[in-house]
Scaffold this motif. Structure first.
Motif, PDB file in Angstrom:
ATOM      1  N   LEU A 112      88.601 -15.182  94.527  1.00  0.00           N
ATOM      2  CA  LEU A 112      87.777 -13.796  94.287  1.00  0.00           C
ATOM      3  C   LEU A 112      89.129 -13.243  93.353  1.00  0.00           C
ATOM      4  O   LEU A 112      88.350 -12.395  92.261  1.00  0.00           O
ATOM      5  CB  LEU A 112      87.742 -13.032  95.411  1.00  0.00           C
ATOM      6  N   ALA A 113      90.092 -14.022  93.609  1.00  0.00           N
ATOM      7  CA  ALA A 113      90.951 -13.186  92.775  1.00  0.00           C
ATOM      8  C   ALA A 113      91.315 -13.725  91.192  1.00  0.00           C
ATOM      9  O   ALA A 113      91.735 -12.905  89.937  1.00  0.00           O
ATOM     10  CB  ALA A 113      92.555 -13.373  93.026  1.00  0.00           C
ATOM     11  N   ARG A 171      89.958 -16.010  98.798  1.00  0.00           N
ATOM     12  CA  ARG A 171      90.920 -14.577  98.554  1.00  0.00           C
ATOM     13  C   ARG A 171      91.234 -14.889  97.315  1.00  0.00           C
ATOM     14  O   ARG A 171      91.308 -14.526  96.496  1.00  0.00           O
ATOM     15  CB  ARG A 171      92.330 -14.673  99.540  1.00  0.00           C
ATOM     16  N   ASN A 231      80.168  -9.783  95.626  1.00  0.00           N
ATOM     17  CA  ASN A 231      81.774 -11.397  95.433  1.00  0.00           C
ATOM     18  C   ASN A 231      80.762 -12.364  95.304  1.00  0.00           C
ATOM     19  O   ASN A 231      81.491 -13.373  95.067  1.00  0.00           O
ATOM     20  CB  ASN A 231      82.594 -10.672  95.687  1.00  0.00           C
ATOM     21  N   SER A 267      88.860  -7.743  95.349  1.00  0.00           N
ATOM     22  CA  SER A 267      89.317  -8.918  96.038  1.00  0.00           C
ATOM     23  C   SER A 267      90.927  -8.309  96.451  1.00  0.00           C
ATOM     24  O   SER A 267      90.834  -7.731  96.220  1.00  0.00           O
ATOM     25  CB  SER A 267      90.247  -9.981  94.534  1.00  0.00           C
TER      26      SER A 267
END
Length: 391
Positions: A312-313, A309, A334, A367
């Protein structure tokens, strides 16, 4: 509402970077209720617990560190009983809570559920992934979990993939709740512009990474089942020559990783250079995520890893294994999914990702948007419902 959270997964003075997901969620929860954390410390007569005080403040949280008797694997099936006995001296303090939150399945949840019979307080159990996918598969712990987990007022898990596994342990479907972990977007976010380039260049210089070397980042425990040695094996592949694998973390196979990192400097090593940085605070991890071409997480089993997480952020693509809750986060938009325990397949996926150009903005758009505040709100709702039912 008064909540007592009991878990062996929490930071302490000796390991301040441990279990950041629990620290962040509990910090947000502590703003919504009266929370005291009982961060237990496994204790063995021959090992001790040097460097860990009995009480400390971590941020705004009051943290107590009860010592719980640690047993060898031969007695693993008795650990829940010993955990409950170790917590018994804290019974008066625990009874002041309206609800007990046990944040790990075994031995934590089993021990707390055993003790709760005498305390007369409802118990909400939070499971994470490995405690269900790995520990709960062992005969002794599975017997204990099958006997006790169904007595919880509710069981909270971090992804939908864990729901059938929890139900198989005897928990009614109506008592299973999915509460996703969050991301601290004040730390984990995409950097852009000249400042981001300057920060990335400074990181590379300090670590000795060449300006033109694509970085593959690993962040996590250095455990065999986390696939970190599979990543090191994949790094031998000639297709990854000129690439740097940056490994952040510590754990049982650190020496093996360090030895492979040393060997990667030899002229006979055909693939990527391996760089072992050890544990790092969240801002440094975020900086490396922004500087890296991609994050690699080749675990053999997982829940929903927060490191994915967070990457991806930051706009960083992910190559990870197709296990647990990872497929709900990683897809063609992604990143890349591979089978676990397949270093050659992993090397091919890493090389393919390195060869392609991607826009960080496109990754950020995929995200998950859950914040720690939203995660704490959802957890608080489950706790409040448990208190209402008990009343």
């Amino acid at each position: 509402m008064r909540v007592a959270a009991i878990t062996k997964l929490f930071p302490n003075a000796a390991e301040p970077l441990s279990a950041p997901f629990n620290r962040q969620q509990f910090a947000a929860l502590g703003k919504r209720c009266e929370l005291e954390v009982y961060a237990t410390i496994p204790w063995h007569p021959l090992r001790g617990t040097a460097g860990v005080p009995w009480r400390e403040a971590i941020g705004d949280l009051r943290v107590v560190h009860p010592r719980t008797l640690y047993v060898p694997r031969a007695l693993h099936g008795q650990w829940g009983r010993l955990y409950a006995a170790s917590l018994a001296p804290w019974s008066a303090a625990l009874k002041r809570a309206d609800v007990l939150l046990a944040a790990w399945a075994y031995p934590d949840a089993v021990g707390v559920l055993r003790l709760a019979r005498w305390l007369g307080r409802p118990v909400v159990v939070k499971v994470h992934g490995s405690d269900i996918n790995q520990i709960a598969q062992m005969p002794g712990p599975r017997r204990e979990l099958t006997s006790w987990l169904g007595r919880a007022a509710a069981v909270v898990c971090v992804n939908h993939a864990l729901v059938p596994e929890i139900a198989a342990l005897g928990v009614e479907a109506s008592r299973i709740h999915v509460v996703e972990n969050g991301v601290d977007d004040t730390v984990f976010h995409m950097r852009s512009g000249e400042a981001a380039q300057t920060e990335a260049a400074a990181l590379r210089r300090a670590a000795g990474v060449a300006d033109n070397s694509p970085v593959i980042l690993y962040v996590g425990n250095l455990k065999r089942e986390k696939g970190v040695l599979d990543l090191c094996e994949a790094a031998r592949d000639a297709a990854l020559a000129g690439t740097t694998v940056v490994i952040v973390g510590d754990g049982p196979v650190r020496r093996e990783v360090a030895a492979l990192a040393e060997r990667s400097l030899a002229s006979t090593w055909p693939g990527a250079r391996i760089l072992l940085l050890g544990p790092q605070p969240a801002p440094i991890v975020s900086a490396w995520m922004n500087a890296a071409r991609l994050l690699c997480l080749p675990s053999w089993m997982e829940g929903t890893p927060n490191v994915v997480r967070e990457a991806l952020a930051c706009g960083t693509r992910v190559v990870a294994t197709n296990v647990g809750g990872i497929p709900a986060l990683v897809h063609a938009g992604n990143g890349h999914l591979v089978a676990p325990r397949q270093p050659r397949e992993l090397a091919r996926a890493l090389a393919a990702e390195i060869a392609q150009a991607h826009r960080k903005q496109d990754v950020v758009a995929t995200s998950p948007t859950t914040s720690w505040s939203a995660s704490a709100d959802a957890l608080l709702a489950v706790l409040a419902a448990a208190v209402r039912r008990a009343a």
